[in-house]
Design an enzyme around this catalytic site. Structure first.
Site, mmCIF file in Angstrom:
data_model
loop_
_atom_site.group_PDB
_atom_site.id
_atom_site.type_symbol
_atom_site.label_atom_id
_atom_site.label_comp_id
_atom_site.label_asym_id
_atom_site.label_seq_id
_atom_site.Cartn_x
_atom_site.Cartn_y
_atom_site.Cartn_z
ATOM 1 N N ASP A 122 0.819 -1.210 0.000
ATOM 2 C CA ASP A 122 0.000 0.000 0.000
ATOM 3 C C ASP A 122 0.856 1.266 0.000
ATOM 4 O O ASP A 122 2.083 1.195 0.132
ATOM 5 C CB ASP A 122 -0.967 -0.003 1.208
ATOM 6 C CG ASP A 122 -0.281 -0.391 2.510
ATOM 7 O OD1 ASP A 122 0.965 -0.369 2.577
ATOM 8 O OD2 ASP A 122 -0.982 -0.720 3.474
ATOM 9 N N ASP A 128 -7.559 -2.314 14.102
ATOM 10 C CA ASP A 128 -8.945 -2.590 13.678
ATOM 11 C C ASP A 128 -9.021 -3.818 12.784
ATOM 12 O O ASP A 128 -10.058 -4.108 12.201
ATOM 13 C CB ASP A 128 -9.521 -1.367 12.951
ATOM 14 C CG ASP A 128 -8.700 -0.965 11.726
ATOM 15 O OD1 ASP A 128 -7.702 -1.654 11.409
ATOM 16 O OD2 ASP A 128 -9.060 0.031 11.076
ATOM 17 N N HIS A 170 -7.173 -4.299 10.020
ATOM 18 C CA HIS A 170 -6.855 -4.102 8.606
ATOM 19 C C HIS A 170 -5.584 -4.850 8.216
ATOM 20 O O HIS A 170 -4.674 -5.033 9.027
ATOM 21 C CB HIS A 170 -6.814 -2.616 8.206
ATOM 22 C CG HIS A 170 -5.668 -1.833 8.749
ATOM 23 N ND1 HIS A 170 -5.802 -0.580 9.302
ATOM 24 C CD2 HIS A 170 -4.340 -2.084 8.823
ATOM 25 C CE1 HIS A 170 -4.622 -0.114 9.671
ATOM 26 N NE2 HIS A 170 -3.725 -1.014 9.387
ATOM 27 N N GLU A 172 -9.566 -1.555 5.155
ATOM 28 C CA GLU A 172 -10.187 -1.181 6.419
ATOM 29 C C GLU A 172 -11.470 -1.987 6.647
ATOM 30 O O GLU A 172 -12.045 -2.532 5.696
ATOM 31 C CB GLU A 172 -10.531 0.316 6.391
ATOM 32 C CG GLU A 172 -9.312 1.233 6.285
ATOM 33 C CD GLU A 172 -8.552 1.408 7.591
ATOM 34 O OE1 GLU A 172 -8.451 0.450 8.375
ATOM 35 O OE2 GLU A 172 -8.042 2.524 7.826
HETATM 36 P P1 PGA Z 1 2.193 -1.229 12.729
HETATM 37 O O1 PGA Z 1 1.082 -1.183 11.603
HETATM 38 O O2 PGA Z 1 3.116 -2.338 12.332
HETATM 39 O O3 PGA Z 1 2.850 0.101 12.683
HETATM 40 O O4 PGA Z 1 1.487 -1.526 14.013
HETATM 41 C C1 PGA Z 1 0.466 -2.353 11.202
HETATM 42 C C2 PGA Z 1 -0.556 -2.041 10.150
HETATM 43 O O5 PGA Z 1 -1.195 -0.969 10.246
HETATM 44 O O6 PGA Z 1 -0.735 -2.863 9.245
#
Ligand code: PGA
Length: 246
Positions: free
Chosen positions: A70, A139, A141, A146
């Site tokens: 992404d 959440d 994702h 999302e």
């Molecule tokens: P993080 O993000 O590794 O910074 O916790 C994970 C994500 O949002 O996929």
């Protein structure tokens, strides 16, 4: 429901080494493999370990192809918080890999639909993703898919939730600077990978990891779809594993 392999490590650096072993094994079996890359805090120990091994001559990325999950919409590759910049700082500038062997969305694209088609086509031309690395958002994702009412199949543009923007504001100078939209691989693109490597560290990920791996499969928890993938390895630390049952 298919059961993932779960490797529990004591701390993030050990997670990084365990995940690097999986990548190294793949690269040694298939030097021109296609690896799906993730950004965020979680995979940093993995990238550190990969760089260490590459600098030691233990690992060669010369033929590896990579595709990123992404990118923020509206940020240039040079922006310090873009995922393109993250990948450069944490991996690419330290290893020898032809630039044409890695793709990431252009955050400034004004023709995102054409970009999404080209992205999916490139993955197909490379023969599909051999191993997709994933982090998990609070959440649920994966990539920037999302929570929603359906699992979006293909690469697409997404509005970031308030929770995601709040979680990521630590990298920016305040919430106002966090982009409101992003480009992401779809759930179908992720699920088409031959193998998935899901990484999670920290107590703050324990609840969502348990929900994703043993709760109902629902687009409200996008990572729960991984229960349907036949080849998932989860590498997490004890804290992230602490709410798993059984
Ligand atoms: P993080 O993000 O590794 O910074 O916790 C994970 C994500 O949002 O996929």
């Amino acid at each position: 429901m298919l059961r993932p392999r779960i490797m529990i490590t004591s701390f993030p650096e050990q997670m990084g080494r365990a995940a690097a072993d999986i990548l190294q094994d793949l690269i040694s079996r298939k030097p021109s493999c296609v690896i799906g890359l993730a950004t965020g805090s979680t995979p940093i120990p993995l990238y550190r370990e990969l760089v260490r091994r590459a600098l030691n001559g233990e690992l060669c990325f010369g033929q590896v192809r990579t595709v990123n999950l992404d990118e923020y919409k509206g940020l240039s590759a040079a922006h310090p918080q873009s995922f393109a910049h993250f990948m450069d700082v944490n991996l690419f500038r330290h290893i020898t890999m032809p630039p044409e062997n890695h793709i990431i969305f252009d955050g400034l694209s004004d023709e995102p639909d054409a970009m999404f088609c080209a992205y999916e086509q490139q993955i197909e031309e490379w023969g599909g993703i051999d191993l997709q690395i994933l982090g998990i958002g609070h959440d649920g994702h994966i990539g920037f898919n999302e929570p929603g009412s359906c699992f979006e199949k293909h690469c697409h543009e997404v509005c970031l939730t308030e929770n995601t923007r709040l979680a990521n504001q630590r990298f920016f100078n305040g919430l106002a600077e966090v982009p409101k939209a992003a480009f992401t691989m779809g759930i179908g693109t992720i699920m088409a990978a031959r193998a998935i490597l899901l990484l999670a560290t920290g107590e703050d990920k324990a609840e969502i990891l348990a929900k994703a791996l043993s709760g109902p499969i629902t687009p409200i928890v996008p990572a729960s779809i991984l229960q349907l993938h036949p080849n998932v390895t989860v590498v997490c630390d004890i804290a992230a594993y602490s709410k798993m049952k059984g």
